[in-house]
Every structure is written in C-alpha cells, then in structure tokens.
Design a protein around this motif. Structure first.
Motif, PDB file in Angstrom:
ATOM      1  N   HIS A 107      -3.599   9.099  10.188  1.00 46.21           N
ATOM      2  CA  HIS A 107      -2.571   8.380  10.970  1.00 46.21           C
ATOM      3  C   HIS A 107      -2.722   8.651  12.461  1.00 46.21           C
ATOM      4  N   SER A 108      -2.923   9.926  12.786  1.00 53.10           N
ATOM      5  CA  SER A 108      -3.069  10.308  14.189  1.00 53.10           C
ATOM      6  C   SER A 108      -4.354   9.742  14.788  1.00 53.10           C
ATOM      7  N   ARG A 111      -3.849   5.971  15.413  1.00 54.32           N
ATOM      8  CA  ARG A 111      -2.979   5.727  16.565  1.00 54.32           C
ATOM      9  C   ARG A 111      -3.707   6.033  17.874  1.00 54.32           C
ATOM     10  N   HIS A 170      -3.515  -0.608  10.372  1.00 54.70           N
ATOM     11  CA  HIS A 170      -2.282   0.166  10.144  1.00 54.70           C
ATOM     12  C   HIS A 170      -1.761  -0.053   8.727  1.00 54.70           C
ATOM     13  N   LEU A 171      -1.815  -1.294   8.244  1.00 55.44           N
ATOM     14  CA  LEU A 171      -1.407  -1.551   6.859  1.00 55.44           C
ATOM     15  C   LEU A 171      -2.297  -0.812   5.877  1.00 55.44           C
ATOM     16  N   VAL A 173      -4.001   1.997   6.333  1.00 50.17           N
ATOM     17  CA  VAL A 173      -3.721   3.434   6.352  1.00 50.17           C
ATOM     18  C   VAL A 173      -2.377   3.726   5.690  1.00 50.17           C
ATOM     19  N   GLN A 174      -1.375   2.892   5.946  1.00 46.19           N
ATOM     20  CA  GLN A 174      -0.058   3.115   5.346  1.00 46.19           C
ATOM     21  C   GLN A 174      -0.065   2.906   3.838  1.00 46.19           C
ATOM     22  N   SER A 175      -1.004   2.128   3.332  1.00 44.82           N
ATOM     23  CA  SER A 175      -1.065   1.904   1.887  1.00 44.82           C
ATOM     24  C   SER A 175      -1.426   3.184   1.141  1.00 44.82           C
ATOM     25  N   GLY A 176      -2.154   4.080   1.784  1.00 41.40           N
ATOM     26  CA  GLY A 176      -2.551   5.336   1.162  1.00 41.40           C
ATOM     27  C   GLY A 176      -3.756   5.222   0.255  1.00 41.40           C
ATOM     28  N   ALA A 179      -7.428   6.866   2.216  1.00 45.82           N
ATOM     29  CA  ALA A 179      -7.002   8.037   2.979  1.00 45.82           C
ATOM     30  C   ALA A 179      -8.120   9.038   3.222  1.00 45.82           C
TER      31      ALA A 179
END
Length: 194
Positions: A107-108, A111, A170-171, A173-176, A179
C-alpha cells in the motif's frame, strides 16, 4: 538563390504500400510492447495492457468523431502516442518497484510510487504538448495533422494511462489478491529491510 537539388514523387500505389507497411510495423511494435509490459511488470503490466487497449480505442473513437483521416504522419504520431503511454506506465511501475525494494508495504509503495512518478509524467506530457502546440500553430498540412494526433494522444493518455491506471492499481492492491512483491515484478531477494 534557391536551386532544386532533389525531387521525389510518390505514386498512389507506393503511398498505399507505405501506409500499409507503417500500420503493420506499428501493430507489430504494439504487440511486442504489450508482451514486454506483461513479462517485466506482471500485474501492473496487465493493467497497463488493458489501459493501453482502451487508449487506442478512445483515440480511434476521437478520430472517428472528428471525421479525421489517418495519414502517414498521423500514424507516426499515433505510434509515438503509444510509446508515450508505455513510458507513463513504465515510470509508474518502476517507481512502485523501487519503493517495494526499499522495504515498504505494498500500500505504501503504491501510494509513494504513484505520487513520485506523477510529477515526472506530467512534466513529460506538458513539454510534449508544448512542442505539439508549436507544430500545430506553425505547421502546415501533414505537420499540422501530426500535431493534432499528438495532442489528442497526450490528452487521452493522461485519462487512460495516468488516471485510470492508478485507479485500477489501487483497486488491485485493495483486493488483496495480488499482495506478493513478485506480482509486481520484485523478487524477495531484492527487498531491503527498513
């Protein structure tokens, strides 16, 4: 005094052949570029491929709405636009990879990599747009056509290969589901501890 040193006349069949060969070369180069993105950048490369396909169709749609005819200089600008789009994706993906290698979380890294690459990409697009605007303002005929295609390429590139790519990343990464660093082309041995 101006004296003519060289004259070249291109017939309709030779012009058509040049157009077909240029289009074929562009198609082959585009396929190779898309394969490159998939091999070296994996998940972000797949997103880049999707966004590049959307980019091509949006650009063709704009030309269709304008009633424009793609000439040889227009096709050259179109292929140049694909290169610019690939460059935007590579800059973003490489920045994310650098952040992952430095030991940051996914995530970091996403970003920070997205933020740091945006300045570089926008600077490159602005300078190319300035050159395109000068060509449009001062050029005639095919030079002006090249500039129109180049300027539209930049506009659509910002929409598809900068904004939409970041949204999809972003989607992702957020999905997991993606990872692991190797999903982003980073080996575990390359990651440094913080």
């Amino acid at each position: 005094k101006v004296t003519e040193k060289y004259t070249q006349s291109v017939g309709a069949t030779l012009g058509q052949k040049s157009l077909e060969e240029t289009a074929l070369a562009g198609a082959i180069a585009s396929v190779l570029i898309l394969l490159f993105m998939l091999v070296f950048y994996r998940a972000p490369g797949f997103i880049a491929v999707i966004c590049m396909i959307i980019y091509v169709w949006m650009l063709l749609g704009v030309f269709w709405l304008m009633g424009a005819t793609l000439t040889l200089p227009g096709i050259a600008a179109f292929i140049l636009g694909i290169g610019i789009a690939v460059d935007a994706n590579i800059i973003t993906d490489e920045r994310i990879k650098e952040e992952l290698r430095s030991g940051k979380t996914l995530h970091s890294a996403l970003r920070s990599g997205s933020k740091n690459s945006l300045r570089t990409i926008i600077d490159a697009h602005v300078t190319t747009a300035i050159a395109g605007a000068v060509l449009f303002y001062m050029g005639q005929g095919s030079v002006k056509g090249f500039a129109v295609v180049l300027l539209w390429s930049i506009i659509i590139n910002v929409i598809t290969n900068v904004l939409f790519t970041r949204f999809l990343l972003h989607l992702l990464v957020q999905s997991g589901h993606f990872a692991k660093p190797w999903h982003f082309g980073v080996k575990e041995s390359e990651i440094r501890a913080l």
